[in-house]
Design a protein around this motif. Structure first.
Motif, PDB file in Angstrom:
ATOM      1  N   SER A  50       0.820  -1.211   0.000  1.00 29.74           N
ATOM      2  CA  SER A  50       0.000   0.000   0.000  1.00 29.74           C
ATOM      3  C   SER A  50       0.849   1.253   0.000  1.00 29.74           C
ATOM      4  CB  SER A  50      -0.958  -0.030   1.190  1.00 29.74           C
ATOM      5  OG  SER A  50      -0.524   0.712   2.258  1.00 29.74           O
ATOM      6  N   GLN A  52       0.233   5.807  -0.662  1.00 27.53           N
ATOM      7  CA  GLN A  52      -0.702   6.906  -0.835  1.00 27.53           C
ATOM      8  C   GLN A  52       0.014   8.104  -1.433  1.00 27.53           C
ATOM      9  OE1 GLN A  52      -0.507   4.678   1.644  1.00 27.53           O
ATOM     10  NE2 GLN A  52      -0.902   5.843   3.449  1.00 27.53           N
ATOM     11  N   GLU A  54      -0.492  12.256  -1.209  1.00 26.94           N
ATOM     12  CA  GLU A  54      -1.170  13.423  -0.645  1.00 26.94           C
ATOM     13  C   GLU A  54      -1.054  14.542  -1.660  1.00 26.94           C
ATOM     14  OE1 GLU A  54      -0.046  14.549   3.362  1.00 26.94           O
ATOM     15  OE2 GLU A  54       0.411  12.444   3.811  1.00 26.94           O
ATOM     16  N   THR A  59      -5.987  12.694   0.125  1.00 26.86           N
ATOM     17  CA  THR A  59      -5.140  11.506   0.044  1.00 26.86           C
ATOM     18  C   THR A  59      -5.779  10.530  -0.929  1.00 26.86           C
ATOM     19  OG1 THR A  59      -4.411  11.802   2.323  1.00 26.86           O
ATOM     20  CG2 THR A  59      -4.093   9.623   1.362  1.00 26.86           C
ATOM     21  N   ILE A  60      -4.998  10.093  -1.918  1.00 24.26           N
ATOM     22  CA  ILE A  60      -5.480   9.122  -2.895  1.00 24.26           C
ATOM     23  C   ILE A  60      -4.566   7.909  -2.878  1.00 24.26           C
ATOM     24  CG2 ILE A  60      -6.578  10.830  -4.381  1.00 24.26           C
ATOM     25  CD1 ILE A  60      -4.160  10.678  -6.232  1.00 24.26           C
ATOM     26  N   ALA A  61      -5.112   6.767  -3.234  1.00 28.12           N
ATOM     27  CA  ALA A  61      -4.310   5.545  -3.305  1.00 28.12           C
ATOM     28  C   ALA A  61      -3.392   5.613  -4.511  1.00 28.12           C
ATOM     29  CB  ALA A  61      -5.218   4.323  -3.418  1.00 28.12           C
ATOM     30  N   THR A  66      -1.178   6.093 -11.998  1.00 27.58           N
ATOM     31  CA  THR A  66      -1.584   7.345 -11.358  1.00 27.58           C
ATOM     32  C   THR A  66      -0.568   8.436 -11.699  1.00 27.58           C
ATOM     33  OG1 THR A  66      -2.581   6.158  -9.494  1.00 27.58           O
ATOM     34  CG2 THR A  66      -2.083   8.494  -9.157  1.00 27.58           C
ATOM     35  N   THR A  76       4.801   5.252   1.372  1.00 29.36           N
ATOM     36  CA  THR A  76       4.528   3.808   1.426  1.00 29.36           C
ATOM     37  C   THR A  76       4.374   3.430   2.892  1.00 29.36           C
ATOM     38  OG1 THR A  76       6.864   3.237   1.560  1.00 29.36           O
ATOM     39  CG2 THR A  76       5.904   3.357  -0.639  1.00 29.36           C
ATOM     40  N   THR A  77       3.543   2.438   3.142  1.00 28.71           N
ATOM     41  CA  THR A  77       3.396   1.969   4.519  1.00 28.71           C
ATOM     42  C   THR A  77       3.987   0.563   4.641  1.00 28.71           C
ATOM     43  OG1 THR A  77       1.129   1.363   3.982  1.00 28.71           O
ATOM     44  CG2 THR A  77       1.449   3.430   5.143  1.00 28.71           C
ATOM     45  N   SER A  98       8.752   8.114   2.678  1.00 29.85           N
ATOM     46  CA  SER A  98       7.947   9.257   2.284  1.00 29.85           C
ATOM     47  C   SER A  98       8.837  10.271   1.562  1.00 29.85           C
ATOM     48  CB  SER A  98       7.320   9.895   3.525  1.00 29.85           C
ATOM     49  OG  SER A  98       6.448  10.932   3.169  1.00 29.85           O
TER      50      SER A  98
END
Length: 153
Positions: A50, A52, A54, A59-61, A66, A76-77, A98
């Protein structure tokens, strides 16, 4: 001999090509404005896990395809994300990373990032030089390493 008069307004016929030319020109101007208004600097080319983006308070995936825009913050998480840019360069973010795209420049008519800030985590980027030779750069919040052909070759 009697002359037959037409009921067609000749001004309308002669002005039609001009109207078509003006409409085509207006569409061309609109299309070129739309292209210039596209402020993307790259795209997400791969996502594992996952991540995201910003953008402007939302916030979008992050998904493959994209668009990335100036001032986007990509995080990233529990996975990784790879971003590709119009100059042939790419940047891979590892888990818990990030970055923020802070500035851009035009390269061969395409906007590409010129300054990306590593907020936290690890990145691996590949940047081609003027001859197209790739240079690999690995950066994390503790160490940095650059590899690739010597710039003096």
């Amino acid at each position: 001999m009697r002359k037959i008069e037409s009921s067609i307004d000749r001004r309308r016929i002669t002005n039609r090509p001009i109207a078509i030319i003006l409409a085509a020109a207006a569409l061309g101007l609109f299309a070129s404005t739309a292209v210039r208004a596209d402020d993307s600097v790259g795209t997400v080319t791969q996502v594992n896990g996952s991540a995201q983006i910003e953008r402007g308070g939302a916030t979008i995936a992050a998904q493959q395809g994209t668009p990335l825009k100036l001032h986007d913050k990509v995080t990233t998480t529990d996975g990784s994300v790879t971003m590709g840019f119009g100059d042939g360069s790419s940047m891979a973010l590892s888990s818990s990373t990030s970055v923020e795209i802070e500035d851009s420049t035009a390269v061969n008519g395409q906007n590409v990032p010129s300054r990306v800030t590593l907020i936290s985590g690890d990145i691996h980027t590949i940047v081609p030089d003027k001859t197209g030779q790739p240079h690999s750069i690995e950066v994390n919040t503790e160490n940095s390493k650059a590899t690739g052909p010597s710039p003096n070759q």
